[in-house]
Scaffold this motif. Structure first.
Motif, PDB file in Angstrom:
ATOM      1  N   ASP A 176      26.713  -6.525 127.213  1.00 27.93           N
ATOM      2  CA  ASP A 176      26.528  -7.794 126.525  1.00 27.93           C
ATOM      3  C   ASP A 176      25.332  -8.544 127.112  1.00 27.93           C
ATOM      4  O   ASP A 176      25.078  -8.498 128.325  1.00 27.93           O
ATOM      5  N   ASN A 177      24.627  -9.288 126.249  1.00 37.12           N
ATOM      6  CA  ASN A 177      23.431  -9.996 126.689  1.00 37.12           C
ATOM      7  C   ASN A 177      23.675 -10.963 127.853  1.00 37.12           C
ATOM      8  O   ASN A 177      22.891 -10.983 128.804  1.00 37.12           O
ATOM      9  N   PRO A 178      24.740 -11.784 127.829  1.00 41.11           N
ATOM     10  CA  PRO A 178      24.968 -12.672 128.983  1.00 41.11           C
ATOM     11  C   PRO A 178      25.192 -11.889 130.274  1.00 41.11           C
ATOM     12  O   PRO A 178      24.759 -12.326 131.355  1.00 41.11           O
ATOM     13  N   ASP A 179      25.861 -10.737 130.182  1.00 40.81           N
ATOM     14  CA  ASP A 179      26.058  -9.901 131.367  1.00 40.81           C
ATOM     15  C   ASP A 179      24.729  -9.372 131.882  1.00 40.81           C
ATOM     16  O   ASP A 179      24.519  -9.245 133.091  1.00 40.81           O
ATOM     17  N   THR A 180      23.820  -9.051 130.965  1.00 40.05           N
ATOM     18  CA  THR A 180      22.500  -8.561 131.364  1.00 40.05           C
ATOM     19  C   THR A 180      21.724  -9.632 132.106  1.00 40.05           C
ATOM     20  O   THR A 180      21.077  -9.352 133.124  1.00 40.05           O
ATOM     21  N   VAL A 181      21.774 -10.859 131.616  1.00 36.22           N
ATOM     22  CA  VAL A 181      21.081 -11.962 132.295  1.00 36.22           C
ATOM     23  C   VAL A 181      21.605 -12.108 133.720  1.00 36.22           C
ATOM     24  O   VAL A 181      20.828 -12.244 134.681  1.00 36.22           O
ATOM     25  N   ASN A 182      22.921 -12.052 133.881  1.00 35.60           N
ATOM     26  CA  ASN A 182      23.523 -12.170 135.211  1.00 35.60           C
ATOM     27  C   ASN A 182      23.206 -10.962 136.081  1.00 35.60           C
ATOM     28  O   ASN A 182      22.953 -11.096 137.292  1.00 35.60           O
ATOM     29  N   ALA A 183      23.215  -9.770 135.472  1.00 39.77           N
ATOM     30  CA  ALA A 183      22.943  -8.548 136.238  1.00 39.77           C
ATOM     31  C   ALA A 183      21.515  -8.526 136.759  1.00 39.77           C
ATOM     32  O   ALA A 183      21.255  -8.066 137.876  1.00 39.77           O
ATOM     33  N   PHE A 184      20.573  -9.027 135.962  1.00 36.33           N
ATOM     34  CA  PHE A 184      19.183  -9.078 136.436  1.00 36.33           C
ATOM     35  C   PHE A 184      19.065 -10.048 137.603  1.00 36.33           C
ATOM     36  O   PHE A 184      18.417  -9.745 138.609  1.00 36.33           O
ATOM     37  N   ALA A 186      21.282 -10.815 139.693  1.00 33.33           N
ATOM     38  CA  ALA A 186      21.972 -10.267 140.863  1.00 33.33           C
ATOM     39  C   ALA A 186      21.281  -9.024 141.425  1.00 33.33           C
ATOM     40  O   ALA A 186      21.748  -8.464 142.419  1.00 33.33           O
ATOM     41  N   GLY A 187      20.214  -8.573 140.790  1.00 32.82           N
ATOM     42  CA  GLY A 187      19.502  -7.399 141.263  1.00 32.82           C
ATOM     43  C   GLY A 187      20.171  -6.083 140.924  1.00 32.82           C
ATOM     44  O   GLY A 187      19.863  -5.056 141.534  1.00 32.82           O
ATOM     45  N   GLU A 188      21.065  -6.098 139.929  1.00 31.93           N
ATOM     46  CA  GLU A 188      21.832  -4.892 139.591  1.00 31.93           C
ATOM     47  C   GLU A 188      21.118  -3.985 138.592  1.00 31.93           C
ATOM     48  O   GLU A 188      21.494  -2.815 138.437  1.00 31.93           O
TER      49      GLU A 188
END
Length: 348
Positions: A176-184, A186-188
């Motif tokens: 999901d797009n919001p998860d991608t924003v958070n993952a970036f 967090a350096g994931e």
């Protein structure tokens, strides 16, 4: 602002349920008295965000109630259209084509465009060239979605091997797009192919850069490629054409209003996005995202053909005949009524 795969078994089951549900609805006393519209919390869906928030669509529908449902990615939207949860939807081109082919042309029609452009590949700042991407992990909104196909096609053009399990020269991670924003943050992950405003949100990070601006890949269409379409359940269109006519009048009015009031439209979109997501968006970031998208009712049919070919090439779509996918006469009636130029599908 510029103004202008469903899993096959799941899709078939959803289609069967949808046809059955539609049949039951037609026998009820309230058939056609409610139109349920699906869309996603993306700036590329601003005609939905603005049309709903400002009440333009509701007003255009008159005595028909407007209900709404939001989705994080296009394939989920198409499944909901199949199952009868929604009657019409703003959706990306690849999910629309997937829905058309998996239902053998029975489930939906494209009745208008909504947006072109507004997508790209953002990566960590230390990745300075395309040839540095192998070995990295890049996110997309959902397997079989429009940006997912765009990334897989891009990888194919570079001669890289990728698969749907995240393996190969490039690891593609649908989420999901919001998860991608958070993952970036967090350096994931190392990057993502995203629509607005998520593209601009990731670009706002200190260690982010835009490596591929997708319009640069569309020289054959002068940088114009469809990112959002308005589709309708085929059964709903057949049984309630007058409701679809009213929806399209509201859609044309909304896109006209966006073109005449770009700054206000960006702010209306931001307000609606915050209501949908429960988060806060930077007004400057939203304005930047708005400037990166062209809003138009023209479905940009030539680019749809190219995108379908790309999906076939990367193994996410069987060869498909798109003749009949467009039903643009109601839109052209609304455009003529508003004094605008008419638009064409694949035949004209």
């Amino acid at each position: 602002m510029r103004v202008r795969p469903l899993p096959l078994r799941a899709a078939a089951a959803a289609l069967a349920l949808g046809l059955a549900a539609a049949g039951c609805a037609d026998e009820g006393e309230t058939a056609g008295s409610v139109l349920t519209l699906g869309y996603s919390p993306n700036i590329t869906h601003a005609p939905a965000l603005v049309g709903v928030e400002n009440g333009i669509l509701d007003g255009a529908l008159g005595g028909v109630e407007l209900a709404t449902q939001t989705f994080n990615a296009g394939p989920d939207t198409i499944n909901a259209l199949f199952s009868g949860e929604i009657d019409a939807a703003f959706v990306g081109p690849n999910p629309a084509v997937n829905g058309w082919t998996q239902s053998e042309g029975e489930a939906l029609h494209i009745i208008a465009g909504a947006a072109t452009q507004g997508t790209g590949l953002v990566v960590r700042d230390h990745i300075e060239a395309v040839d540095e991407l192998p070995g990295t992990t890049i996110a997309t909104p959902m397997l079989g979605g429009t940006q997912d196909v765009a990334l897989r096609w891009f990888a194919r053009e570079q001669g890289w091997e990728v698969d749907t399990a995240g393996g190969g020269d490039l690891s593609i991670l649908p989420q999901d797009n919001p998860d991608t924003v958070n993952a970036f943050a967090a350096g994931e992950i190392d990057g993502a192919w995203l629509p607005e405003p998520h593209l601009s949100r990731v670009l706002a990070e200190d260690d982010a850069r835009l490596l591929v601006d997708e319009p640069d890949l569309w020289a054959q269409t002068d940088g114009q490629y469809v990112t959002t379409l308005l589709v309708v359940n085929a059964d709903f269109l057949e049984h309630h054409p007058e409701v679809v006519d009213d929806l399209l009048r509201g859609h044309v009015e909304t896109v006209d209003w966006i073109g005449a009031n770009p700054d206000e439209a960006a702010e209306v979109s931001r307000t609606h996005l915050e209501d949908l997501t429960g988060g806060e968006l930077d007004p400057e970031l939203t304005a930047a995202a708005f400037d990166n998208v062209t809003f138009t009712v023209d479905p940009a049919a030539p680019s749809l053909l190219a995108q379908a070919g790309q999906a076939e090439a990367v193994g996410l779509l069987d060869p498909v005949d798109l003749n009949g996918i467009y039903a643009l006469d109601p839109l052209n009636d609304a455009l003529a009524e508003a004094g605008h130029e008419l638009v064409a599908g694949l035949e004209g």
